[in-house]
Enzyme design. Structure first.
Site, PDB file in Angstrom:
ATOM      1  N   LEU A 538       0.813  -1.209   0.000  1.00 48.62           N
ATOM      2  CA  LEU A 538       0.000   0.000   0.000  1.00 48.62           C
ATOM      3  C   LEU A 538       0.848   1.261   0.000  1.00 48.62           C
ATOM      4  CD1 LEU A 538      -2.734  -1.009   2.626  1.00 48.62           C
ATOM      5  CD2 LEU A 538      -2.926  -1.031   0.125  1.00 48.62           C
ATOM      6  N   GLY A 539       2.023   1.196   0.558  1.00 48.20           N
ATOM      7  CA  GLY A 539       2.898   2.359   0.618  1.00 48.20           C
ATOM      8  C   GLY A 539       4.114   2.062   1.460  1.00 48.20           C
ATOM      9  N   ARG A 540       5.072   2.990   1.413  1.00 51.92           N
ATOM     10  CA  ARG A 540       6.270   2.826   2.217  1.00 51.92           C
ATOM     11  C   ARG A 540       6.789   4.187   2.631  1.00 51.92           C
ATOM     12  NH1 ARG A 540      10.627  -0.352   0.168  1.00 51.92           N
ATOM     13  NH2 ARG A 540       9.064  -1.823  -0.606  1.00 51.92           N
ATOM     14  N   GLY A 541       7.478   4.197   3.765  1.00 51.69           N
ATOM     15  CA  GLY A 541       8.057   5.427   4.271  1.00 51.69           C
ATOM     16  C   GLY A 541       9.302   5.123   5.072  1.00 51.69           C
ATOM     17  N   SER A 543       9.661   4.736   8.199  1.00 53.14           N
ATOM     18  CA  SER A 543       9.481   3.813   9.316  1.00 53.14           C
ATOM     19  C   SER A 543       9.217   2.382   8.884  1.00 53.14           C
ATOM     20  CB  SER A 543       8.342   4.291  10.219  1.00 53.14           C
ATOM     21  OG  SER A 543       7.147   4.404   9.474  1.00 53.14           O
ATOM     22  N   GLY A 544       8.842   2.172   7.607  1.00 51.01           N
ATOM     23  CA  GLY A 544       8.580   0.816   7.177  1.00 51.01           C
ATOM     24  C   GLY A 544       7.663   0.757   5.971  1.00 51.01           C
ATOM     25  N   VAL A 546       3.982  -0.749   4.232  1.00 48.13           N
ATOM     26  CA  VAL A 546       2.618  -1.105   4.605  1.00 48.13           C
ATOM     27  C   VAL A 546       2.025  -2.029   3.552  1.00 48.13           C
ATOM     28  CG1 VAL A 546       0.330  -0.237   5.204  1.00 48.13           C
ATOM     29  CG2 VAL A 546       2.354   1.130   5.737  1.00 48.13           C
ATOM     30  N   LYS A 560       1.814  -2.894   8.915  1.00 50.22           N
ATOM     31  CA  LYS A 560       3.044  -2.138   8.722  1.00 50.22           C
ATOM     32  C   LYS A 560       4.218  -2.934   9.269  1.00 50.22           C
ATOM     33  CE  LYS A 560       4.962   2.398   8.755  1.00 50.22           C
ATOM     34  NZ  LYS A 560       4.581   3.794   8.605  1.00 50.22           N
ATOM     35  N   ASP A 653       5.809  13.461  12.272  1.00 52.32           N
ATOM     36  CA  ASP A 653       5.878  13.280  10.820  1.00 52.32           C
ATOM     37  C   ASP A 653       4.510  13.526  10.186  1.00 52.32           C
ATOM     38  OD1 ASP A 653       7.079  12.807   8.406  1.00 52.32           O
ATOM     39  OD2 ASP A 653       7.059  10.626   8.569  1.00 52.32           O
TER      40      ASP A 653
END
Length: 815
Positions: A538-541, A543-544, A546, A560, A653
């Site tokens: 679904l996404g990433r950033g 912190s990790g 998802v 996550k 954030d």
């Protein structure tokens, strides 16, 4: 050789011990000694010593080891604070039982033998214990301090040869503010732990980051502000947070002034009266006036008129009642942990369990409530529906239902700040196991009265806890018998199955599932299966990553997988369980976690419409109504994290990628609490490691300043300005081969220029997203721009707080 006159510590004739002079070591000096002795005592009676010279010491065994102010109002020296335990402090000379106003080592007493306070040769004043360890010292090493003096104001100062003050006790107050002593930014009053104790307690008086002078309970488990009244906004409470400085003082007439426009007077206002402002151990702040004839103190002003409004007064699960004075008590099913220390509160007599097999009953307490810690707030709602919300939520310990006819329902995740008063139009319903025996009528398990702050009581005396006094009674009725509770649970389950079989909408069914579910620990295998081996990203950033998943009960979830920074299984579990209790409609709900070896995963509710950036910077953009809804909802979520939830949480954030949108485009802030999780196990103080996303990060990250909730305010300001403009203001651009500049800087400069030179109605059209074609509320847009600009002030003290932002946006919600 005689002692040097400057090292003789002289006291008034009212002191119990005479002055001791050293015996001359040489016989030939005896004649001289007796010749000058009369003149020496004459000097003693005519002048009182108020200073200590460099290289001199005061010894704890010496009963004459005191410094006296020139007018004899104050005395400084060793004060007994326990059995063979002493503190170095300052007290009113002529008050009964030595009223202490300052103590250097309140939390580290020294031994009654061998301890001393010395003004060393390097200029530092040092308090040493019997083992020569340093219990306290000033920061004046390697200075030209030549003397320590006690002034008529009660201020202990260190001076250089020119008389300049290089250090003063007024800069390090304990629990008392004296006339002419100022309370400024960085200073605070800290109450004593309990009556008769000098140790540091949990109540603070200080200037908050919003420039308002506040009283706050900062206990081992929670922090909660209670003065000014948290139910009122700053202006309604008669304060202002728009001021350029933070200072407060009590003058010699008994008038108090503060930079936030707080003013009050002692009831005996006028000159000639000795006064002090004290933050007492019970969390209340009072002005005391001294009766010169009796040495007794009388209260001439009090901050909180209803003592039970002081938060944290009776500890966890404790309830404050008026009987007729404020008194701490334990509710049914609970017992006091330590009757001598109500900071510890009450403990349950039962083991709380989330097992479906445990029978549950609710015990009704009339006119009683617990402030804050609401799992949710619902209205209008029936009593039975309110009860069922608490019944089906494992984290719910009680619920409050108002009897005003408006159907207010508050489910409680924790029981702090309890109070009982006949003026409160509601009832609390305690959630207890069915086997807990509670008589139909019980008495308060009462403690001592907590209002008489200045009662003279011997430390450890049992007279404080006399149980023979008249006791108030709890009057309550059983809401449900155990059998009825079981029947209703079955009825609820049958109803749920009935609705499900008749094809309820997915949103309603999901709601029932959420209520019936509980925060829990998942195995790695469960989550691997739910996410189909982590295939749908679904996404990433930072912190990790998802992934989307579906649990065995058919709930869609977002899983996550955290990076390696999140280590320490015990600490991780403790923090996640706390974050799991946080519940707000504008926060993504955490349903559980996984911690196996080095694997750290968090399980969240799945939010259908992805993140704000996908709907703001794309071709299929949000209309104005949805944008303003997102702005308000996000502000409410951050205000809840900063001011209301069980533990104050700084997001660190805030950005469009972390603001998710449900099917109705209601915002849900994600990734809150990750900063708290990541700081565990890392060296140094909390939040020392830089977090956040470039363009949304507050200046204090780069300046290495302490990180506060104002970093979230800054990020929020960038986000709402982006919602107004419709583009990434966090991007950096280069124009005409000039230096790189942030879009945000250009936008702010343009808005300020246009605001000065043009009418608001005209420049708004130019700064608002042109894709909207002018279809927006001008008043709402103007408010968002003003709020956004205030939020991104470089000086964090000038930024709004999130609760202030919510108030400003709500006021123009229907515009």
């Amino acid at each position: 050789m005689f002692p040097k006159p400057s090292s003789l510590l002289l006291i008034p004739s009212t002191m119990k011990n005479p002055i001791h002079l050293a015996t001359p070591p040489l016989p030939c000096s005896i004649i001289v000694y007796f010749l000058i002795l009369p003149s020496l005592f004459t000097h003693t009676n005519s002048k009182i010593q108020n200073h200590l010279e460099r290289g001199s010491s005061l010894y704890v065994e010496d009963d004459s080891a005191f410094l006296i102010s020139p007018d004899t109002s104050f005395t400084c020296g060793f004060h007994e604070i326990g059995k063979n335990a002493y503190g170095f402090g300052i007290w009113f000379t002529h008050s009964k039982n030595r009223t202490v106003v300052w103590m250097a080592n309140r939390d580290r007493p020294v031994n009654g033998k061998g301890s001393k306070i010395s003004l060393l040769g390097d200029g530092a004043m040092v308090l040493t214990d019997v083992d020569r360890s340093i219990a306290w010292e000033t920061n004046t090493s390697n200075t030209d301090v030549v003397s320590a003096e006690l002034l008529n104001s009660g201020n202990l100062v260190l001076k250089n040869p020119q008389g300049k003050i290089l250090w003063q006790s007024f800069d390090l107050p304990t629990d008392t503010l004296l006339p002419s002593q100022t309370l400024t930014k960085g200073k605070k009053l800290l109450s004593g732990l309990r009556n008769g104790s000098f140790a540091s307690g949990y109540f603070n008086l200080y200037f908050g980051s919003d420039n308002v002078l506040r009283l706050i309970y900062d206990g081992p488990e929670i922090s909660s502000s209670y003065w000014p009244n948290p139910d009122l906004d700053v202006y309604t409470a008669g304060r202002t947070n728009y001021n350029s400085s933070r200072f407060a003082f009590l003058d010699d007439m008994g008038r108090f002034y503060s930079s936030d426009r707080l003013q009050f007077n002692a009831s005996d206002m006028g000159f000639g009266v000795k006064r002090r402002l004290k933050l007492d151990y019970d969390g209340n702040m009072r002005i005391y006036s001294l009766n010169n004839l009796t040495g007794e103190w009388s209260i001439s002003w009090v901050a909180v008129t209803q003592q039970c409004n002081v938060h944290g007064l009776c500890g966890r699960n404790g309830v404050c009642v008026y009987a007729p004075e404020a008194t701490c008590s334990c509710p049914p099913g609970y017992e006091v942990i330590d009757p001598r220390d109500w900071n510890q509160g009450c403990k349950p007599k039962f083991n709380r369990s989330c097992s479906d097999s445990q029978e549950v009953k609710f015990v009704e307490l009339l006119n009683t409530d617990f402030y804050g810690f609401d799992l949710n707030f619902t209205r209008p709602i029936s009593f039975n529906a309110c009860r069922d919300i608490c019944l089906m939520d494992c984290h719910c310990e009680a619920f409050n239902y108002r009897i005003t006819g408006e159907g207010f329902c508050f489910a409680k995740s924790a029981l702090f700040n309890g109070f009982h008063t006949t003026n409160f139009p509601g009832r609390i319903y305690l959630k207890l196991p069915g086997n807990v025996k509670v008589p139909e009528q019980i008495f308060f398990n009462r403690s001592n009265s907590i209002c008489s702050a200045e009662a003279e009581v011997e430390v450890g005396s049992t007279s404080l806890y006399d149980t023979k006094e008249k006791r108030a009674r709890w009057v309550y009725l059983y809401s449900f018998a155990t059998a009825i509770g079981v029947v209703e649970i079955l009825f609820f389950a049958i109803g749920w199955l009935f609705f499900r079989s008749h094809g309820l909408p997915d949103t309603v069914e999901a709601g029932y599932r959420m209520i019936s579910s509980q925060f829990r620990r998942f195995s790695y295998g469960e989550l691997k299966k739910a996410t189909k081996k982590f295939t749908e990203e679904l996404g990433r950033g930072s912190s990790g990553v998802v992934y989307k998943g579906v649990l065995t009960d058919e709930r869609a979830v977002a899983v996550k997988r955290l990076g390696d920074a999140f280590q320490g299984e015990g600490e991780f579990w403790a923090e996640v369980s706390t974050i799991g209790k946080i519940n707000h409609m504008n926060l993504v709900r955490m349903w559980g976690f996984c911690s196996e070896g080095r694997r750290r995963l968090l399980v969240y509710e799945y939010v259908e419409n992805s993140s704000l950036d996908k709907h703001l910077f794309a071709e299929n953009f949000l209309q104005w109504k949805e944008r303003f809804k997102v702005a308000i909802g996000t502000a409410k979520a951050l205000a809840y994290l900063h001011h209301e939830c069980l533990e104050w949480v700084i997001h660190c954030d805030v950005k469009p990628e972390n603001i998710l949108l449900d099917t109705d485009f209601e915002p849900k802030v994600a990734d809150f609490g990750l900063a708290k999780l990541a700081q565990r196990g890392s060296p140094g103080p909390a939040l020392t490691r830089v977090r956040g996303t470039k363009g949304y990060m507050a200046p204090e990250w780069a300046l290495n300043l302490p990180i506060t909730a104002k970093v979230d305010v800054y990020s929020y300001g960038v986000v709402i300005l982006e919602m107004v403009r419709g583009i990434r203001l966090s991007n950096w651009v280069v124009e005409d081969d000039k230096e790189e500049e942030a879009e945000l800087t250009r936008f702010v400069r343009a808005v300020k220029t246009k605001n000065q030179n043009e009418e608001e109605s005209s420049w708004l059209e130019e700064v608002v997203d042109p894709r909207l074609g002018g279809q927006f509320s001008k008043s709402q847009a103007a408010t968002l721009v003003r709020v956004g600009l205030s939020c991104i002030e470089e000086d964090r003290n000038k930024r709004l707080t999130m609760d202030s932002v919510v108030q400003l946006l709500v006021e123009c919600e229907d515009a």
